[in-house]
Design a protein around this motif. Structure first.
Motif, PDB file in Angstrom:
ATOM      1  N   ALA A   1       0.835  -1.206   0.000  1.00 21.81           N
ATOM      2  CA  ALA A   1       0.000   0.000   0.000  1.00 21.81           C
ATOM      3  C   ALA A   1       0.871   1.258   0.000  1.00 21.81           C
ATOM      4  CB  ALA A   1      -0.936  -0.004   1.202  1.00 21.81           C
ATOM      5  N   LYS A   2       1.941   1.240   0.761  1.00 21.84           N
ATOM      6  CA  LYS A   2       2.833   2.402   0.824  1.00 21.84           C
ATOM      7  C   LYS A   2       3.494   2.642  -0.534  1.00 21.84           C
ATOM      8  CE  LYS A   2       6.623   4.400   3.456  1.00 21.84           C
ATOM      9  NZ  LYS A   2       7.541   4.236   4.569  1.00 21.84           N
TER      10      LYS A   2
ATOM     11  N   ASN B   1      -4.522   3.541   0.436  1.00 20.23           N
ATOM     12  CA  ASN B   1      -4.973   2.957   1.701  1.00 20.23           C
ATOM     13  C   ASN B   1      -4.952   1.438   1.571  1.00 20.23           C
ATOM     14  OD1 ASN B   1      -6.777   1.869   3.777  1.00 20.23           O
ATOM     15  ND2 ASN B   1      -7.359   3.996   4.136  1.00 20.23           N
TER      16      ASN B   1
ATOM     17  N   ARG C   1      -6.758  -0.747   2.679  1.00 16.92           N
ATOM     18  CA  ARG C   1      -8.089  -1.346   2.477  1.00 16.92           C
ATOM     19  C   ARG C   1      -8.420  -1.530   1.004  1.00 16.92           C
ATOM     20  NH1 ARG C   1     -11.986   1.403   7.018  1.00 16.92           N
ATOM     21  NH2 ARG C   1     -10.633   0.945   8.775  1.00 16.92           N
TER      22      ARG C   1
END
Length: 69
Positions: A53-54, A59, A61
């Motif tokens: 995600a980073k 996000n 999710r």
């Protein structure tokens, strides 16, 4: 039977115009491992999901398939 989909890594990479190999390079991980995630043959650890995600600047999710609406 259809294979259960647990993550959206492949879809998000396509949306961003990036490849499995690009993600593997960014995470300094084996390309085969990332390919297995994208084919839902194997799932990344939770800690790895946060790293993904980073790298993708989103996000965490977004990378998961909702279990209910």
């Amino acid at each position: 039977m259809d294979k259960e989909v647990y993550n959206r890594i492949k879809a998000v990479l396509a949306e961003q115009g990036k490849t499995n190999n690009w993600l593997a390079d960014q995470l300094e991980m084996n390309r085969t491992t990332v390919s297995k995630w994208c084919r839902n043959e194997m799932q990344p650890r939770v800690e790895t999901l946060f790293q993904i995600a980073k790298v993708l600047d989103l996000n965490v999710r977004i990378l998961l398939v909702a279990t209910r609406e």
